[in-house]
Scaffold this motif. Structure first.
Motif, PDB file in Angstrom:
ATOM      1  N   UNK A 166      11.811 -26.822  -6.681  1.00  0.00           N
ATOM      2  CA  UNK A 166      11.010 -27.069  -5.589  1.00  0.00           C
ATOM      3  C   UNK A 166       9.717 -27.728  -6.087  1.00  0.00           C
ATOM      4  N   UNK A 167       9.186 -28.829  -5.598  1.00  0.00           N
ATOM      5  CA  UNK A 167       7.717 -29.184  -6.006  1.00  0.00           C
ATOM      6  C   UNK A 167       7.193 -29.398  -4.878  1.00  0.00           C
ATOM      7  N   UNK A 168       6.057 -28.480  -4.336  1.00  0.00           N
ATOM      8  CA  UNK A 168       5.303 -28.421  -3.139  1.00  0.00           C
ATOM      9  C   UNK A 168       4.292 -29.536  -3.245  1.00  0.00           C
ATOM     10  N   UNK A 169       4.291 -30.370  -2.463  1.00  0.00           N
ATOM     11  CA  UNK A 169       3.483 -31.502  -2.243  1.00  0.00           C
ATOM     12  C   UNK A 169       2.532 -31.177  -1.188  1.00  0.00           C
ATOM     13  N   UNK A 170       1.236 -31.245  -1.415  1.00  0.00           N
ATOM     14  CA  UNK A 170       0.253 -31.179  -0.321  1.00  0.00           C
ATOM     15  C   UNK A 170      -0.315 -32.141   0.542  1.00  0.00           C
ATOM     16  N   UNK A 171       0.911 -32.986   0.879  1.00  0.00           N
ATOM     17  CA  UNK A 171       0.707 -34.286   1.532  1.00  0.00           C
ATOM     18  C   UNK A 171       1.693 -34.130   3.094  1.00  0.00           C
ATOM     19  N   UNK A 172       0.954 -35.014   3.731  1.00  0.00           N
ATOM     20  CA  UNK A 172       1.662 -35.162   5.036  1.00  0.00           C
ATOM     21  C   UNK A 172       1.769 -36.407   5.422  1.00  0.00           C
ATOM     22  N   UNK A 229      -2.250 -20.094  -1.251  1.00  0.00           N
ATOM     23  CA  UNK A 229      -0.845 -19.889  -1.549  1.00  0.00           C
ATOM     24  C   UNK A 229      -0.459 -19.871  -2.869  1.00  0.00           C
ATOM     25  N   UNK A 230      -1.618 -19.687  -3.632  1.00  0.00           N
ATOM     26  CA  UNK A 230      -1.139 -19.895  -5.061  1.00  0.00           C
ATOM     27  C   UNK A 230      -0.571 -18.482  -5.732  1.00  0.00           C
ATOM     28  N   UNK A 231      -0.379 -17.626  -5.048  1.00  0.00           N
ATOM     29  CA  UNK A 231      -0.102 -16.104  -5.355  1.00  0.00           C
ATOM     30  C   UNK A 231       1.503 -16.366  -5.177  1.00  0.00           C
ATOM     31  N   UNK A 232       1.874 -17.143  -4.399  1.00  0.00           N
ATOM     32  CA  UNK A 232       3.540 -17.147  -4.155  1.00  0.00           C
ATOM     33  C   UNK A 232       4.025 -17.817  -5.477  1.00  0.00           C
ATOM     34  N   UNK A 233       5.428 -17.294  -5.647  1.00  0.00           N
ATOM     35  CA  UNK A 233       6.276 -17.685  -6.767  1.00  0.00           C
ATOM     36  C   UNK A 233       6.922 -18.986  -6.688  1.00  0.00           C
ATOM     37  N   UNK A 234       5.856 -19.881  -6.517  1.00  0.00           N
ATOM     38  CA  UNK A 234       6.126 -21.163  -6.679  1.00  0.00           C
ATOM     39  C   UNK A 234       5.262 -21.904  -7.855  1.00  0.00           C
ATOM     40  N   UNK A 235       6.180 -22.441  -8.855  1.00  0.00           N
ATOM     41  CA  UNK A 235       5.470 -23.009  -9.997  1.00  0.00           C
ATOM     42  C   UNK A 235       5.077 -24.401  -9.891  1.00  0.00           C
ATOM     43  N   UNK A 236       5.730 -25.222  -9.221  1.00  0.00           N
ATOM     44  CA  UNK A 236       5.356 -26.788  -9.276  1.00  0.00           C
ATOM     45  C   UNK A 236       4.457 -27.099  -8.047  1.00  0.00           C
ATOM     46  N   UNK A 237       3.523 -27.864  -8.286  1.00  0.00           N
ATOM     47  CA  UNK A 237       2.604 -28.370  -7.061  1.00  0.00           C
ATOM     48  C   UNK A 237       2.124 -29.653  -7.271  1.00  0.00           C
ATOM     49  N   UNK A 238       2.105 -30.557  -6.339  1.00  0.00           N
ATOM     50  CA  UNK A 238       1.581 -31.700  -6.522  1.00  0.00           C
ATOM     51  C   UNK A 238       0.833 -32.351  -5.264  1.00  0.00           C
ATOM     52  N   UNK A 239       0.433 -33.367  -5.501  1.00  0.00           N
ATOM     53  CA  UNK A 239      -0.342 -34.289  -4.397  1.00  0.00           C
ATOM     54  C   UNK A 239      -0.503 -35.950  -4.826  1.00  0.00           C
ATOM     55  N   UNK A 240      -1.135 -36.524  -3.813  1.00  0.00           N
ATOM     56  CA  UNK A 240      -0.762 -38.006  -4.275  1.00  0.00           C
ATOM     57  C   UNK A 240      -2.155 -38.727  -4.388  1.00  0.00           C
ATOM     58  N   UNK A 241      -2.232 -39.909  -4.829  1.00  0.00           N
ATOM     59  CA  UNK A 241      -3.613 -40.549  -5.104  1.00  0.00           C
ATOM     60  C   UNK A 241      -4.309 -41.184  -4.021  1.00  0.00           C
ATOM     61  N   UNK A 300       5.626 -32.690   3.957  1.00  0.00           N
ATOM     62  CA  UNK A 300       5.707 -32.595   5.410  1.00  0.00           C
ATOM     63  C   UNK A 300       6.413 -31.787   6.229  1.00  0.00           C
ATOM     64  N   UNK A 301       7.478 -31.289   5.871  1.00  0.00           N
ATOM     65  CA  UNK A 301       8.207 -30.235   6.424  1.00  0.00           C
ATOM     66  C   UNK A 301       7.518 -29.007   6.660  1.00  0.00           C
ATOM     67  N   UNK A 302       6.577 -28.675   5.689  1.00  0.00           N
ATOM     68  CA  UNK A 302       5.761 -27.488   5.899  1.00  0.00           C
ATOM     69  C   UNK A 302       4.777 -27.785   7.077  1.00  0.00           C
ATOM     70  N   UNK A 303       4.207 -28.870   6.954  1.00  0.00           N
ATOM     71  CA  UNK A 303       2.911 -29.144   7.884  1.00  0.00           C
ATOM     72  C   UNK A 303       3.741 -29.297   9.344  1.00  0.00           C
TER      73      UNK A 303
END
Length: 223
Positions: A5-11, A26-38, A195-198
Motif C-alpha cells: 500500500x502506497x498512501x498518496x496525499x493527493x486528491x 498519521x505517521x504513527x500508523x503501520x504504513x511504510x510507503x507514502x507519496x505525493x505529486x509534483x 482520493x479514496x481516503x479523502x
C-alpha cells in the motif's frame, strides 16, 4: 506476498494543501510507503513534507503529472536533493541517465495516459508493448492506472501480470476490497491510494486518519 500500500496525499491527482499536517497526524500508523505529486504544493512545502517522511523512516514516492521532459527531469533532481527513493513518471532517457547511481528508482508510466484525473486511452497491446520497451532499458518497474483504462481495465491488469517482467505498481481508482484482491492475486508489487481516503470510502463519517485505519483493518481481514 500482498501488494504494498502506497498512501498518496493527493486528491484528484493534486497534492492537498494540508498534506504535511495530515502526514504528521498519521505517521504513527503501520504504513511504510507514502507519496505525493509534483503539483498542488510549493517546492519548499514539498521539501518539508519529504523531510518529515524520511525522518519518520518512511519510503517516499513522488509522481509527475505534468508529463513534459523538463518537468520530469526537474522532479528527478528534486528527488535526489531530498532523498526521495522513488519516482513515477513518463520515461525519458535524460531522466534515466541522470538518476543512475543516485539511489532513485524509476517507475515509468505509459504515454497513453492524459488528463486530470489521468485516464488511459491506448489499446492493451500498445500499452504492454510500450512498457516492455521501457523495462528493456533497465528501469525498476512501471506505474500505471490500469483501473482507469477506458475500455478494458481487467484485461490490462491481466496482461501486465503476464507480460511485464518487473515491479508493477497500480495507480489510482483502487477503492474496494475486490480491486485490492485482484491486484494481490495478479502479483502486483504495489498500489497507490489517495482520493479514496479523502472521499471517505472506508469510514464514511470519519477523518482521513480514520479512513486509513479502516482500510488497514480491511487489509488484515484479506490476509
Amino acid at each position: 506476498m500482498d501488494a504494498k500500500l502506497i498512501v498518496m496525499l493527493t486528491h484528484h491527482d493534486v497534492t492537498v494543501d494540508h498534506a504535511f499536517d495530515l502526514f504528521e497526524s498519521c505517521k504513527d500508523l503501520p504504513i511504510k510507503n507514502w507519496g505525493f505529486k509534483n503539483v498542488g504544493m510549493s517546492e519548499k512545502e514539498r521539501e518539508q513534507l519529504a523531510l518529515a517522511m524520511r525522518a519518520a523512516n518512511k519510503e517516499v514516492y513522488i509522481e509527475d503529472v505534468l508529463n513534459e521532459e523538463e518537468d520530469v527531469l526537474k522532479m528527478a533532481m528534486f528527488a535526489v536533493k531530498n532523498g526521495i527513493g522513488n519516482i513515477f513518471a513518463r520515461y525519458y532517457p535524460s531522466v534515466h541517465e541522470y538518476i543512475k547511481g543516485k539511489g532513485v528508482r524509476y517507475y515509468a508510466c505509459s504515454t497513453k495516459s492524459s488528463g486530470i484525473p489521468v485516464m488511459l486511452r491506448g489499446s492493451v497491446d500498445e500499452i504492454i508493448e510500450q512498457l516492455q520497451g521501457y523495462m528493456k532499458k533497465g528501469i525498476d518497474g512501471v506505474c500505471i492506472g490500469a483501473y482507469r483504462h477506458e475500455t478494458d481495465p481487467h484485461g490490462l491488469l491481466k496482461a501486465l501480470a503476464e507480460n511485464i517482467d518487473g515491479k508493477v505498481i497500480i495507480a489510482g481508482s483502487i477503492d474496494s476490497q475486490e480491486r485490492i484482491r485482484e491486484v494481490n492475486a495478479l502479483g502486483c508489487y504495489g498500489f497507490t491510494m489517495g482520493s479514496a481516503f479523502f472521499d471517505k470510502k472506508y469510514a464514511p463519517e470519519g477523518t482521513f486518519r480514520e479512513n486509513l485505519i479502516a482500510l488497514l483493518c480491511k487489509l488484515k481481514n484479506l490476509e
